[in-house]
Design a protein around this motif. Sequence first.
Motif, PDB file in Angstrom:
ATOM      1  N   GLN A   1       0.815  -1.210   0.000  1.00  0.00           N
ATOM      2  CA  GLN A   1       0.000   0.000   0.000  1.00  0.00           C
ATOM      3  C   GLN A   1       0.849   1.261   0.000  1.00  0.00           C
ATOM      4  OE1 GLN A   1      -3.133  -0.027  -0.620  1.00  0.00           O
ATOM      5  NE2 GLN A   1      -3.270  -2.253  -0.506  1.00  0.00           N
ATOM      6  N   ASN A   2       2.061   1.170   0.501  1.00  0.00           N
ATOM      7  CA  ASN A   2       2.949   2.335   0.543  1.00  0.00           C
ATOM      8  C   ASN A   2       3.735   2.527  -0.745  1.00  0.00           C
ATOM      9  OD1 ASN A   2       2.197   2.971   3.175  1.00  0.00           O
ATOM     10  ND2 ASN A   2       3.790   1.680   4.081  1.00  0.00           N
ATOM     11  N   GLU A   3       3.634   1.568  -1.656  1.00  0.00           N
ATOM     12  CA  GLU A   3       4.375   1.641  -2.917  1.00  0.00           C
ATOM     13  C   GLU A   3       3.507   2.260  -4.011  1.00  0.00           C
ATOM     14  OE1 GLU A   3       7.522   0.823  -3.559  1.00  0.00           O
ATOM     15  OE2 GLU A   3       7.885   0.218  -1.470  1.00  0.00           O
TER      16      GLU A   3
ATOM     17  N   ILE B   1       5.698  -2.233 -10.435  1.00  0.00           N
ATOM     18  CA  ILE B   1       5.945  -2.826 -11.751  1.00  0.00           C
ATOM     19  C   ILE B   1       7.435  -2.856 -12.075  1.00  0.00           C
ATOM     20  CG2 ILE B   1       5.616  -2.477 -14.229  1.00  0.00           C
ATOM     21  CD1 ILE B   1       2.798  -1.450 -13.543  1.00  0.00           C
ATOM     22  N   SER B   2       8.110  -1.747 -11.829  1.00  0.00           N
ATOM     23  CA  SER B   2       9.542  -1.673 -12.139  1.00  0.00           C
ATOM     24  C   SER B   2      10.354  -2.696 -11.353  1.00  0.00           C
ATOM     25  CB  SER B   2      10.051  -0.257 -11.841  1.00  0.00           C
ATOM     26  OG  SER B   2      11.436  -0.157 -12.097  1.00  0.00           O
ATOM     27  N   SER B   3      10.024  -2.875 -10.084  1.00  0.00           N
ATOM     28  CA  SER B   3      10.785  -3.808  -9.251  1.00  0.00           C
ATOM     29  C   SER B   3      10.629  -5.242  -9.722  1.00  0.00           C
ATOM     30  CB  SER B   3      10.354  -3.686  -7.788  1.00  0.00           C
ATOM     31  OG  SER B   3       9.017  -4.101  -7.613  1.00  0.00           O
TER      32      SER B   3
ATOM     33  N   LYS C   1      14.893  -9.890 -13.089  1.00  0.00           N
ATOM     34  CA  LYS C   1      15.676 -10.920 -13.777  1.00  0.00           C
ATOM     35  C   LYS C   1      15.428 -12.333 -13.241  1.00  0.00           C
ATOM     36  CE  LYS C   1      18.109  -8.171 -16.494  1.00  0.00           C
ATOM     37  NZ  LYS C   1      18.017  -8.205 -17.968  1.00  0.00           N
ATOM     38  N   TYR C   2      14.340 -12.542 -12.469  1.00  0.00           N
ATOM     39  CA  TYR C   2      14.081 -13.894 -11.982  1.00  0.00           C
ATOM     40  C   TYR C   2      13.635 -14.783 -13.138  1.00  0.00           C
ATOM     41  CZ  TYR C   2       9.087 -12.776 -12.024  1.00  0.00           C
ATOM     42  OH  TYR C   2       7.821 -12.413 -12.386  1.00  0.00           O
ATOM     43  N   ASN C   3      13.897 -16.070 -12.996  1.00  0.00           N
ATOM     44  CA  ASN C   3      13.570 -17.029 -14.061  1.00  0.00           C
ATOM     45  C   ASN C   3      12.994 -18.283 -13.430  1.00  0.00           C
ATOM     46  OD1 ASN C   3      13.385 -18.173 -16.611  1.00  0.00           O
ATOM     47  ND2 ASN C   3      15.469 -18.987 -16.524  1.00  0.00           N
TER      48      ASN C   3
ATOM     49  N   ILE D   1       4.370   0.358 -20.045  1.00  0.00           N
ATOM     50  CA  ILE D   1       5.391  -0.461 -19.397  1.00  0.00           C
ATOM     51  C   ILE D   1       6.413  -0.861 -20.455  1.00  0.00           C
ATOM     52  CG2 ILE D   1       5.884  -2.549 -18.056  1.00  0.00           C
ATOM     53  CD1 ILE D   1       2.913  -2.608 -17.284  1.00  0.00           C
ATOM     54  N   SER D   2       7.679  -0.674 -20.171  1.00  0.00           N
ATOM     55  CA  SER D   2       8.711  -1.020 -21.136  1.00  0.00           C
ATOM     56  C   SER D   2       9.988  -1.405 -20.410  1.00  0.00           C
ATOM     57  CB  SER D   2       8.988   0.163 -22.075  1.00  0.00           C
ATOM     58  OG  SER D   2      10.004  -0.158 -23.004  1.00  0.00           O
TER      59      SER D   2
END
Length: 212
Positions: free
Chosen positions: A21-23, A29-31, A36-38, A103-104
């Motif tokens: 809620q604080n974000e 989205i950016s985080s 880079k997780y797979n 988003i990009s």
Amino acid sequence: MKKIVVLIVMMLLLCGCSNIQNEKFNDIISSVVTSKYNVHNVSRSGYKYYLPSSMSSVDTKDFNERLTSSKYNYYLYVDVVSYYNRTLKEYIVDDNAYYSIPISYEDKFGYLEINKQDNKKYLVEIMYNYAKIEVMVKECDLKEVVTNAIIILSSINYNNDILASIVGDNALEYSEESFNIFQAKKKESNFLDVQEADVYEETEVVDPDLVD
């Protein structure tokens, strides 16, 4: 080790409601898209993705899928034809929407658009990585839903060899697909209507979020 760290971060995001809620939406989205997780735990014909442990898949047909959490239905559509053809579309920000951003990241693109509906709920439409999720949600749960959705979409990994066979053999059939993931519906989404009428008719599921 990196995968483990990323999963811990995602769990904290999903479980720590106060943190979410604080974000800001764009920070959430950016985080996720830059992490880079797979990691994948769901396999489909031509692609695989990661589904948060708080969610489950209850209905699937072709490239349409209904996912559920404890509160909401998430309607997922993977546009394998657009991915196969590497279709590119520019998203135009809607200043009249509750929230609207492109988003990009690297070679992936999409958008998040949120619009308030007549029933006082919000239609979340998020497209990224040649797939789209739509959810009807209460305002207090918007950031949790956006977090779940972008985790799923950004984790989709396509199998080019399988898709070449699927799309190549059915090019004419798939070219007639009417649902456009690149365009936000804002209200009365055709995607949701098609999902309810065509994909889930056998289970006779009625989603109260979609009833006027």
